[in-house]
Design a protein around this motif. Structure first.
Motif, PDB file in Angstrom:
ATOM      1  N   ARG A 197       0.869  -1.184   0.000  1.00  0.00           N
ATOM      2  CA  ARG A 197       0.000   0.000   0.000  1.00  0.00           C
ATOM      3  C   ARG A 197       0.903   1.231   0.000  1.00  0.00           C
ATOM      4  N   GLN A 198       0.595   2.161  -0.887  1.00  0.00           N
ATOM      5  CA  GLN A 198       1.441   3.334  -1.011  1.00  0.00           C
ATOM      6  C   GLN A 198       1.038   4.432  -0.011  1.00  0.00           C
ATOM      7  N   GLN A 199       1.845   5.501  -0.012  1.00  0.00           N
ATOM      8  CA  GLN A 199       1.645   6.603   0.928  1.00  0.00           C
ATOM      9  C   GLN A 199       0.291   7.281   0.744  1.00  0.00           C
ATOM     10  N   ASN A 200      -0.201   7.311  -0.480  1.00  0.00           N
ATOM     11  CA  ASN A 200      -1.504   7.942  -0.753  1.00  0.00           C
ATOM     12  C   ASN A 200      -2.669   6.975  -0.531  1.00  0.00           C
ATOM     13  N   THR A 201      -2.400   5.853   0.123  1.00  0.00           N
ATOM     14  CA  THR A 201      -3.343   4.781   0.493  1.00  0.00           C
ATOM     15  C   THR A 201      -3.731   3.892  -0.686  1.00  0.00           C
ATOM     16  N   GLU A 202      -3.158   4.109  -1.877  1.00  0.00           N
ATOM     17  CA  GLU A 202      -3.463   3.233  -3.016  1.00  0.00           C
ATOM     18  C   GLU A 202      -3.019   1.809  -2.704  1.00  0.00           C
ATOM     19  N   LEU A 203      -3.929   0.865  -2.851  1.00  0.00           N
ATOM     20  CA  LEU A 203      -3.628  -0.544  -2.613  1.00  0.00           C
ATOM     21  C   LEU A 203      -3.141  -1.173  -3.913  1.00  0.00           C
TER      22      LEU A 203
ATOM     23  N   VAL B   8      11.361 -12.140  -0.395  1.00  0.00           N
ATOM     24  CA  VAL B   8      10.325 -11.144  -0.713  1.00  0.00           C
ATOM     25  C   VAL B   8      10.273 -10.160   0.442  1.00  0.00           C
ATOM     26  N   GLY B   9      10.478  -8.893   0.131  1.00  0.00           N
ATOM     27  CA  GLY B   9      10.420  -7.840   1.138  1.00  0.00           C
ATOM     28  C   GLY B   9       9.078  -7.158   1.097  1.00  0.00           C
ATOM     29  N   LEU B  10       8.377  -7.143   2.234  1.00  0.00           N
ATOM     30  CA  LEU B  10       7.033  -6.559   2.303  1.00  0.00           C
ATOM     31  C   LEU B  10       7.123  -5.164   2.897  1.00  0.00           C
ATOM     32  N   PHE B  11       6.924  -4.148   2.050  1.00  0.00           N
ATOM     33  CA  PHE B  11       6.890  -2.749   2.449  1.00  0.00           C
ATOM     34  C   PHE B  11       5.439  -2.278   2.354  1.00  0.00           C
ATOM     35  N   GLY B  12       5.096  -1.242   3.103  1.00  0.00           N
ATOM     36  CA  GLY B  12       3.746  -0.693   3.018  1.00  0.00           C
ATOM     37  C   GLY B  12       2.670  -1.727   3.316  1.00  0.00           C
ATOM     38  N   TRP B  13       2.940  -2.628   4.251  1.00  0.00           N
ATOM     39  CA  TRP B  13       2.025  -3.741   4.530  1.00  0.00           C
ATOM     40  C   TRP B  13       1.011  -3.400   5.619  1.00  0.00           C
ATOM     41  N   THR B  14       0.982  -2.163   6.058  1.00  0.00           N
ATOM     42  CA  THR B  14       0.185  -1.767   7.213  1.00  0.00           C
ATOM     43  C   THR B  14      -0.994  -0.890   6.828  1.00  0.00           C
ATOM     44  N   GLU B  15      -1.806  -0.591   7.835  1.00  0.00           N
ATOM     45  CA  GLU B  15      -2.973   0.279   7.618  1.00  0.00           C
ATOM     46  C   GLU B  15      -2.571   1.625   7.032  1.00  0.00           C
ATOM     47  N   GLY B  16      -1.485   2.187   7.532  1.00  0.00           N
ATOM     48  CA  GLY B  16      -1.089   3.524   7.094  1.00  0.00           C
ATOM     49  C   GLY B  16      -0.455   3.565   5.733  1.00  0.00           C
ATOM     50  N   GLY B  17       0.053   2.438   5.259  1.00  0.00           N
ATOM     51  CA  GLY B  17       0.759   2.432   3.991  1.00  0.00           C
ATOM     52  C   GLY B  17       2.216   2.825   4.167  1.00  0.00           C
ATOM     53  N   HIS B  18       2.916   2.975   3.060  1.00  0.00           N
ATOM     54  CA  HIS B  18       4.350   3.248   3.089  1.00  0.00           C
ATOM     55  C   HIS B  18       4.620   4.704   3.432  1.00  0.00           C
TER      56      HIS B  18
ATOM     57  N   LYS C 187       5.632  10.937  -1.877  1.00  0.00           N
ATOM     58  CA  LYS C 187       5.709   9.906  -2.907  1.00  0.00           C
ATOM     59  C   LYS C 187       4.986  10.308  -4.194  1.00  0.00           C
ATOM     60  N   TYR C 188       3.919  11.111  -4.060  1.00  0.00           N
ATOM     61  CA  TYR C 188       3.108  11.489  -5.217  1.00  0.00           C
ATOM     62  C   TYR C 188       3.014  13.014  -5.287  1.00  0.00           C
ATOM     63  N   LEU C 189       3.079  13.549  -6.486  1.00  0.00           N
ATOM     64  CA  LEU C 189       3.039  14.996  -6.655  1.00  0.00           C
ATOM     65  C   LEU C 189       1.718  15.594  -6.205  1.00  0.00           C
ATOM     66  N   ASP C 190       0.640  14.814  -6.288  1.00  0.00           N
ATOM     67  CA  ASP C 190      -0.674  15.347  -5.917  1.00  0.00           C
ATOM     68  C   ASP C 190      -1.067  14.982  -4.489  1.00  0.00           C
ATOM     69  N   THR C 191      -0.121  14.488  -3.722  1.00  0.00           N
ATOM     70  CA  THR C 191      -0.376  14.135  -2.329  1.00  0.00           C
ATOM     71  C   THR C 191       0.612  14.872  -1.440  1.00  0.00           C
TER      72      THR C 191
ATOM     73  N   TYR D  45       4.723   7.110 -14.852  1.00  0.00           N
ATOM     74  CA  TYR D  45       5.182   7.498 -13.520  1.00  0.00           C
ATOM     75  C   TYR D  45       5.214   9.023 -13.372  1.00  0.00           C
ATOM     76  N   ALA D  46       4.425   9.717 -14.181  1.00  0.00           N
ATOM     77  CA  ALA D  46       4.468  11.181 -14.183  1.00  0.00           C
ATOM     78  C   ALA D  46       4.075  11.773 -12.835  1.00  0.00           C
ATOM     79  N   ASN D  47       3.192  11.107 -12.093  1.00  0.00           N
ATOM     80  CA  ASN D  47       2.703  11.647 -10.823  1.00  0.00           C
ATOM     81  C   ASN D  47       3.584  11.256  -9.641  1.00  0.00           C
ATOM     82  N   MET D  48       4.622  10.475  -9.890  1.00  0.00           N
ATOM     83  CA  MET D  48       5.476  10.012  -8.810  1.00  0.00           C
ATOM     84  C   MET D  48       6.661  10.959  -8.630  1.00  0.00           C
ATOM     85  N   VAL D  49       7.070  11.148  -7.392  1.00  0.00           N
ATOM     86  CA  VAL D  49       8.252  11.953  -7.115  1.00  0.00           C
ATOM     87  C   VAL D  49       9.507  11.155  -7.460  1.00  0.00           C
ATOM     88  N   SER D  50       9.570   9.912  -7.025  1.00  0.00           N
ATOM     89  CA  SER D  50      10.690   9.027  -7.354  1.00  0.00           C
ATOM     90  C   SER D  50      10.286   8.190  -8.550  1.00  0.00           C
ATOM     91  N   LYS D  51      10.679   8.618  -9.713  1.00  0.00           N
ATOM     92  CA  LYS D  51      10.193   8.025 -10.948  1.00  0.00           C
ATOM     93  C   LYS D  51      11.035   6.810 -11.363  1.00  0.00           C
TER      94      LYS D  51
END
Length: 742
Positions: free
Chosen positions: A316-322, A344-354, A426-430, A620-626
Motif C-alpha cells: 500500500r502506497q503513501q496515498n493509500t493506493e492498494l 520477498v520484502g514486504l513494504f507498506g504492509w500496514t494500515e497507514g501504507g508506506h 511519494k506522489y506529486l498530488d499528495t 510514472y508522471a505523478n510520482m516523485v521518485s520516478k
C-alpha cells in the motif's frame, strides 16, 4: 620555525621498521620528527610532513595551515563558535617510548585570548606506521568543544592521475582529478565545496551513506599513503580532503564531531598514518587487520549467503493506493520464482501504507487482516521463500496521533528547541509527510524497534529491514530524557549499540533471524547480515559509470572493490528501483557479488510483472521518485525475466565462487585483451575463478593467465561450458576456473 630536513632511513625489517628519533632543536618548538625504517614523520604547526624511503610513494611537505584545529561552541548560545588551531600555540615537546609527546595549554585563540583547555598528543612509530593518540581536557566554564580535526597531513602534490585518492564513499570511490570550480552534490557523487580563497573541500561523514569506513588513501603503482581512525567505539569521523589551487596541493584530515562539556575530557582515538608499499589492497588489509582485532565479526547467516536477491514490494502506497493485498503475496512469490529470487520484502504492509503513520505498524484488515498476513507468509515458506518485514528505523510521523506525546519525546532536538525531521512525498498530488528523526540513544526507541522485530517474528517473517539506518549521518541532539549527556552526538556509537542489542535479543528467539538496513557502513556489521544497497557503487550502473570503471577520465569514479575487498563476506543487494533488471545491471551485480533486486512500488510496476505490459512514457508522471522508463523498455519483459533467472541459476551452480568465495578484486591473474573488458577474481580453497564481463556491443577476444594455477574450464550463463579462448559475446559474462598447480 626550524627548517625541515629529511634524513636517510634505515632498512625495513621483516617484522616492521627500526626506530630512530631526532630530538627537537628547541623543547618549546612544535617541530619534531619520528622515524622508522620505512618513513619519516615531521610534526609541524602547519601540518604533518611525511617522506618515505621507497621511491614512488606520496610525499607530504606540510603547509596545510595547521596540524590540528578545535571548534568551540558557547554553552549559552549554540550559534556562537570559536576556532582554535595549532599555529597559534606554544607547545612543550618531550620524548616518550617510541616517539614524542606534545602538550598545549592553556590554548590561545587568534586574538590572543587564553582558554582553560589542555591538549596532549602522542606520536609513536608502530612497526611500519605512525600512531597519533591524545587527550583533551575542557577546563572552561563557557565553552564546549564540538570538533577536533587532526592530525592534518599537508602539502601532498595533487598528482591524482599517478596517485588516485581512494575514499570509502559508499562502496568506494576513486578521485582522479580536482575540478576547477565548486560542484553541486549529487546522489551518486559528493560535492567539492568552496572552503576559502582558491580552496575546495571534499567531505564524507562516517558512519553514513557517505563514508562506509573511517580511512582514506592516496594510491599508486609503487605504494601509497593511508590515513585512518582506529576506534573500537566506531565514533563519528568526518573524512576531509582539501585542495589549494595556488599550490596544487592536497591536505587530508580526520575531523571528530564532539560534545566535550566544561569539566569533561575526551580521548583522541588512535589515528594511523602509514606510507605503504604495494597496491591499494595493502591499505585495505591494514584497516581490516585492525578491525578484526577491535570490532565484532561481521554477522553472517548461512541462508542469507545462499540467497540470490529479493523482490521488494510496496503493498500500500503513501496515498493509500492498494497495489497488493495479502492474498496476492502468492503472486509476488510467482514473480520471484520466475526470476530465481528467494526473498520477498514486504513494504507498506500496514494500515497507514508506506511512509505514513510510523512507527505504528498494524496489519490492514482491508488487505486480509493479521491472520491473512500470517497465512500468506506460511504459504510463502512452503514455496521456499524468505519473508522480510519492513520497518523504518528512524522516522516518526508528526501528522499521526503517535507523535504526541510519545513520538516527540523520542525525537532528536536541535539547539534552538526544534525537532530534526525529514519530509517524504511519494506522489506529486499528495502532500508530503513530515517525520521526526528518532534519537537512537533513546532507550524508548530501542524498545520500539525491538518490539517491532518481535512482532515480525510472531507474524512468521524471517527478518526485518530497519530502513535508513545505514544512511543517516551523525548529528547532535539537545533533548533531555534520552539517556545521553545534553547535548550529545548521536547516530554514531548509539546506532551500533541499538542494532547490536536488537540482533542479540533476536538470536535468542530465532538464531537465523535476519536484520537488514538500507545503506552500508562498517559500524553495524556485527548486527546487519544483508544491506539494502543505496550508496555509491551499489546503484544499477549507468553507461558512464561503466566507462569510468573501464578507465575513462573523470573527477569521480565509483570503485566498488574498496569495500568489497576489505569486507568480502559482507553482502548487499544492488539498488535497482525498477520492476526488472537491465542486462547490464545483472552482469554488474554478478561481477561484484551483489545480490539482485527488482522493485514493485506502483500500479504500473504490477502491470509489468503480472501482464508483461510495458509502461507508457507518462506512467510514472505523478510520482516523485520516478522509474526510468527507457531502462524498463530496453528489454522485453520475457527477455529480462529469462536473463535474470539464467544468471541466478548460473550463480547457484558456481556458488562456491560467486556466493561463497572470497572476493580478490584484480589480484591473482592477468588478462590480455581490450581495456574495455572488466574482470574480478574469487578464491575458493585451492581454486581461483575469474569473472570476465564484456560490457560492449561487440564480441571481444582475450586470454587470462593465473600464475601458479592451471586453467581447467570456463562457463557462461547462456551457453554453459565454453572454450576459454573463444571470443566473449556482447554484454556477456564468462567464468574461468583455475586449480592450484601441484
Amino acid at each position: 620555525m626550524a627548517s625541515l630536513r629529511w634524513s636517510g632511513l634505515a632498512a625495513l625489517f621483516s617484522v616492521g621498521c627500526s626506530l630512530a628519533f631526532s630530538a627537537p632543536a628547541n623543547p618549546v618548538q612544535v617541530d619534531f620528527t619520528v622515524k622508522n625504517g620505512c618513513a619519516e614523520l615531521a610534526w609541524r604547526s602547519d601540518g604533518l610532513a611525511l617522506a618515505a624511503q621507497s621511491a614512488g610513494l606520496p610525499r607530504a611537505e606540510g603547509g596545510a595551515g595547521a596540524v590540528w584545529t578545535l571548534r568551540l561552541q558557547s554553552v549559552q548560545d549554540a550559534k556562537a563558535t570559536l576556532d582554535l588551531s595549532s599555529r597559534d600555540q606554544q607547545a612543550k615537546v618531550e620524548p616518550i617510548a617510541g616517539g614524542y609527546r606534545v602538550s598545549y595549554g592553556p590554548l590561545v585563540d587568534a586574538s590572543g585570548g587564553r582558554h582553560a583547555l589542555e591538549l596532549m598528543l602522542e606520536v609513536r612509530s608502530e612497526y611500519a606506521a605512525f600512531a597519533v593518540t591524545g587527550s583533551l581536557r575542557n577546563g572552561t566554564t563557557a565553552w564546549r568543544v564540538v570538533e577536533f580535526a587532526g592530525p592534518v597531513v599537508g602539502g601532498l602534490p595533487a598528482q591524482l592521475e599517478q596517485h588516485p585518492l581512494l575514499v570509502p564513499y559508499g562502496y568506494g570511490m576513486q578521485v582522479r582529478a580536482v575540478p576547477k570550480e565548486p560542484t553541486k552534490p549529487a546522489k551518486r557523487a559528493p560535492a567539492w565545496l568552496a572552503a576559502g580563497e582558491g580552496v575546495l573541500e571534499l567531505k564524507a561523514d562516517y558512519p553514513s551513506y557517505e563514508a562506509s569506513m573511517p580511512w582514506l588513501a592516496l594510491t599508486g603503482e609503487a605504494g601509497g599513503l593511508y590515513l585512518g581512525v582506529h576506534d573500537a567505539q566506531q565514533a563519528p569521523t568526518n573524512l576531509v580532503v582539501r585542495h589549494d589551487a595556488a599550490t596544487n596541493r592536497l591536505s587530508l584530515r580526520l575531523a571528530h564531531p564532539l560534545t566535550v562539556a566544561p569539566g569533561d575530557s575526551w580521548a583522541l582515538p588512535k589515528t594511523a598514518v602509514y606510507l605503504y608499499r604495494g597496491g591499494w589492497q595493502t591499505a585495505a588489509k591494514f584497516y581490516r587487520a585492525w578491525y578484526d582485532r577491535a570490532c565484532p565479526a561481521p554477522a553472517t547467516i548461512p541462508w542469507v549467503k545462499q540467497s540470490s536477491g529479493w523482490l521488494l514490494a510496496i503493498l500500500r502506497q503513501q496515498n493509500t493506493e492498494l497495489i497488493w493485498d495479502y492474498p496476492s503475496i502468492a503472486k509476488l512469490c510467482d514473480v520471484a520464482d520466475e526470476r530465481g529470487l528467494n526473498i520477498v520484502g514486504l513494504f507498506g504492509w500496514t494500515e497507514g501504507g508506506h511512509d505514513r503513520w510510523y512507527p505504528d505498524y498494524q496489519p490492514d484488515e482491508r488487505m486480509g487482516g493479521e491472520q491473512g498476513l500470517k497465512a500468506a507468509i506460511t504459504a510463502a515458506h512452503q514455496r521456499q521463500k524468505r519473508i522480510v518485514i519492513y520497518y523504518n528505523g528512524q522516522l516518526i510521523d508528526q501528522g499521526y496521533s503517535y507523535w504526541e506525546p510519545r513520538g516527540r519525546a523520542m525525537t532528536v532536538q536541535e539547539a534552538d528547541g526544534s525537532y530534526a525531521f525529514q519530509s517524504w512525498q511519494k506522489y506529486l498530488d499528495t502532500p508530503a509527510r513530515i517525520h521526526g528523526l528518532a534519537c537512537l540513544a533513546s532507550v524508548d526507541w530501542y524498545q520500539v524497534l525491538l518490539n517491532l522485530a518481535l512482532k515480525a517474528h510472531r507474524l512468521g517473517a524471517d527478518g526485518v529491514i530497519y530502513d535508513q539506518l545505514g544512511m543517516t549521518a551523525p548529528m547532535t541532539c539537545y533533548a533531555k530524557g534520552h539517556g545521553h549527556p545534553v547535548p550529545a552526538v548521536v547516530y554514531g556509537a548509539d546506532r551500533t549499540r541499538l542494532l547490536q542489542r536488537v540482533r542479540d535479543h533476536m538470536r535468542t528467539v530465532q538464531p537465523d533471524f535476519l536484520v537488514m538496513t538500507e545503506g552500508l557502513h562498517d559500524a553495524v556489521l556485527g548486527s546487519v547480515s544483508l544491506f539494502h544497497g543505496c550508496v555509491l557503487g551499489v546503484f544499477a550502473p549507468t553507461t558512464a559509470e561503466v566507462r569510468h570503471l573501464q578507465g575513462a577520465k573523470t573527477v569521480f569514479a565509483q570503485f566498488p572493490d574498496l569495500f568489497r575487498y576489505t569486507f568480502p563476506e559482507v553482502l548487499t543487494t544492488i539498488r535497482n528501483p525498477r520492476p526488472m533488471q537491465e542486462r547490464r545491471t545483472t552482469n554488474y551485480a554478478c561481477l561484484f557479488g551483489m545480490r539482485h533486486e527488482i522493485e514493485t512500488r506502483y500500479a504500473a510496476d504490477k502491470a509489468y510483472l503480472l501482464e508483461g505490459k510495458m509502461p507508457a512514457a507518462d506512467a510514472y508522471a505523478n510520482m516523485v521518485s520516478k522509474v526510468t522508463v527507457s531502462a524498463v523498455q530496453s528489454m522485453s519483459p520475457a527477455e529480462a525475466t529469462k536473463y535474470l533467472r539464467t544468471m541466478v541459476d548460473f550463480q547457484r551452480t558456481h556458488a562456491a565462487f560467486l556466493w561463497e568465495g572470497r572476493f580478490a578484486s584484480n589480484l591473482g591473474y592477468t588478462i590480455d585483451g581490450p581495456a574495455t573488458l572488466l574482470a574480478r577474481a574469487y578464491e575458493s580453497g585451492d581454486r581461483l575463478a575469474v569473472v570476465v564481463w564484456n560490457p560492449e556491443k561487440t564480441p571481444a577476444s582475450f586470454q587470462v593467465a593465473v600464475p601458479g594455477y592451471r586453467l581447467t574450464e570456463a562457463f557462461e550463463p547462456e551457453r554453459g561450458a565454453v572454450d576459454p579462448a573463444a571470443s566473449l559475446g556482447a554484454d556477456s559474462i564468462r567464468l574461468l576456473i583455475a586449480v592450484k598447480a601441484q
